[in-house]
Design a protein around this motif. Structure first.
Motif, PDB file in Angstrom:
ATOM      1  N   VAL A   8       1.041  -1.200  -0.068  1.00 55.53           N
ATOM      2  CA  VAL A   8      -0.194  -0.382  -0.300  1.00 55.53           C
ATOM      3  C   VAL A   8       0.759   1.331  -0.190  1.00 55.53           C
ATOM      4  N   ASP A   9       1.603   1.257   0.610  1.00 52.16           N
ATOM      5  CA  ASP A   9       2.663   2.416   0.791  1.00 52.16           C
ATOM      6  C   ASP A   9       3.602   2.347  -0.868  1.00 52.16           C
ATOM      7  N   GLU A  10       3.601   1.521  -0.655  1.00 47.71           N
ATOM      8  CA  GLU A  10       4.254   2.056  -2.727  1.00 47.71           C
ATOM      9  C   GLU A  10       3.351   2.237  -3.454  1.00 47.71           C
ATOM     10  N   VAL A  11       2.075   2.107  -3.489  1.00 44.67           N
ATOM     11  CA  VAL A  11       1.581   2.006  -4.351  1.00 44.67           C
ATOM     12  C   VAL A  11       1.368   3.658  -3.701  1.00 44.67           C
ATOM     13  N   ALA A  12       1.038   3.846  -2.985  1.00 41.63           N
ATOM     14  CA  ALA A  12       0.986   5.600  -2.419  1.00 41.63           C
ATOM     15  C   ALA A  12       1.443   6.713  -2.991  1.00 41.63           C
ATOM     16  N   ASN A  13       2.749   6.396  -2.623  1.00 37.49           N
ATOM     17  CA  ASN A  13       3.628   6.787  -2.736  1.00 37.49           C
ATOM     18  C   ASN A  13       3.825   6.484  -4.563  1.00 37.49           C
ATOM     19  N   HIS A  14       3.425   5.984  -6.102  1.00 34.11           N
ATOM     20  CA  HIS A  14       3.394   6.084  -6.888  1.00 34.11           C
ATOM     21  C   HIS A  14       2.407   6.099  -7.219  1.00 34.11           C
ATOM     22  N   PRO A  32      -7.142  -2.540  -8.390  1.00 35.39           N
ATOM     23  CA  PRO A  32      -7.178  -3.942  -8.856  1.00 35.39           C
ATOM     24  C   PRO A  32      -6.175  -4.155  -7.384  1.00 35.39           C
ATOM     25  N   ALA A  33      -6.739  -5.014  -5.867  1.00 34.88           N
ATOM     26  CA  ALA A  33      -5.861  -5.376  -5.012  1.00 34.88           C
ATOM     27  C   ALA A  33      -5.752  -7.130  -4.652  1.00 34.88           C
ATOM     28  N   HIS A  34      -5.312  -7.430  -3.721  1.00 31.87           N
ATOM     29  CA  HIS A  34      -4.569  -8.926  -3.677  1.00 31.87           C
ATOM     30  C   HIS A  34      -4.515  -8.864  -1.802  1.00 31.87           C
ATOM     31  N   ARG A  35      -5.180  -9.408  -1.808  1.00 30.96           N
ATOM     32  CA  ARG A  35      -5.016 -10.002  -0.206  1.00 30.96           C
ATOM     33  C   ARG A  35      -4.427 -11.049  -0.296  1.00 30.96           C
ATOM     34  N   VAL A  36      -3.276 -10.386   0.532  1.00 33.51           N
ATOM     35  CA  VAL A  36      -2.153 -11.678   1.094  1.00 33.51           C
ATOM     36  C   VAL A  36      -1.775 -11.823   2.780  1.00 33.51           C
ATOM     37  N   GLY A  37      -3.122 -12.540   3.345  1.00 33.35           N
ATOM     38  CA  GLY A  37      -3.055 -12.541   4.374  1.00 33.35           C
ATOM     39  C   GLY A  37      -3.411 -10.967   5.201  1.00 33.35           C
ATOM     40  N   ARG A  38      -3.018 -10.446   5.813  1.00 27.95           N
ATOM     41  CA  ARG A  38      -3.669  -9.492   5.895  1.00 27.95           C
ATOM     42  C   ARG A  38      -3.435  -8.288   5.403  1.00 27.95           C
ATOM     43  N   LEU A  39      -2.591  -8.288   4.737  1.00 29.98           N
ATOM     44  CA  LEU A  39      -2.065  -7.667   3.762  1.00 29.98           C
ATOM     45  C   LEU A  39      -2.834  -7.218   2.596  1.00 29.98           C
ATOM     46  N   PHE A  42       0.173  -5.555  -4.682  1.00 30.23           N
ATOM     47  CA  PHE A  42      -0.324  -4.833  -5.993  1.00 30.23           C
ATOM     48  C   PHE A  42       0.317  -5.493  -6.564  1.00 30.23           C
ATOM     49  N   LYS A  43       0.307  -5.108  -8.352  1.00 29.63           N
ATOM     50  CA  LYS A  43       1.160  -5.218  -9.352  1.00 29.63           C
ATOM     51  C   LYS A  43       1.248  -3.714  -9.732  1.00 29.63           C
ATOM     52  N   LEU A  44       2.229  -3.261  -9.879  1.00 31.97           N
ATOM     53  CA  LEU A  44       1.629  -1.419 -10.581  1.00 31.97           C
ATOM     54  C   LEU A  44       1.330  -1.292 -11.321  1.00 31.97           C
ATOM     55  N   SER A  45       1.699  -1.874 -12.646  1.00 33.19           N
ATOM     56  CA  SER A  45       0.997  -2.296 -14.274  1.00 33.19           C
ATOM     57  C   SER A  45      -0.618  -2.203 -14.126  1.00 33.19           C
ATOM     58  N   GLU A  46      -0.983  -2.987 -12.864  1.00 31.76           N
ATOM     59  CA  GLU A  46      -2.035  -3.269 -12.674  1.00 31.76           C
ATOM     60  C   GLU A  46      -3.286  -2.262 -12.307  1.00 31.76           C
ATOM     61  N   ILE A  47      -2.385  -1.015 -11.674  1.00 34.98           N
ATOM     62  CA  ILE A  47      -2.548  -0.058 -10.439  1.00 34.98           C
ATOM     63  C   ILE A  47      -2.686   0.955 -12.559  1.00 34.98           C
ATOM     64  N   ASP A  48      -1.423   1.064 -12.546  1.00 37.01           N
ATOM     65  CA  ASP A  48      -1.655   2.419 -14.039  1.00 37.01           C
ATOM     66  C   ASP A  48      -2.513   2.190 -14.885  1.00 37.01           C
ATOM     67  N   GLU A  49      -3.473   1.025 -15.671  1.00 41.21           N
ATOM     68  CA  GLU A  49      -4.012   0.633 -16.628  1.00 41.21           C
ATOM     69  C   GLU A  49      -5.322   0.770 -15.637  1.00 41.21           C
ATOM     70  N   TRP A  50      -5.229   0.858 -14.621  1.00 36.36           N
ATOM     71  CA  TRP A  50      -6.826   1.261 -13.712  1.00 36.36           C
ATOM     72  C   TRP A  50      -6.884   2.542 -13.940  1.00 36.36           C
TER      73      TRP A  50
END
Length: 70
Positions: A8-14, A32-39, A42-50
């Protein structure tokens, strides 16, 4: 080499936004986000497409109505 998963920190910064915005967009705007346990991961390519598809466009506020560009 496969694209790394980011936090999340990296996406917010991006995107240049607060972490709260990222969490809100996951819930309300299908970021576009994927839950891994409690976290969330993201894939930045999916974020950019969104973003390019208009996913981060203005909100329609039920109290004040749609936001309009000034």
């Amino acid at each position: 080499m496969p694209e790394p998963w980011v936090s999340v920190d990296e996406v917010a910064n991006h995107l240049g936004v607060a972490k709260d915005s990222v969490y809100r967009w996951i819930e309300q705007k299908s970021l576009p986000a994927h839950r891994v346990g409690r976290l969330w991961k993201f894939k930045l390519s999916e974020i950019d497409e969104w973003v390019h598809a208009g996913g981060a466009g203005p909100d329609d506020d039920p109290v004040t109505g749609p936001r309009r560009a000034k």
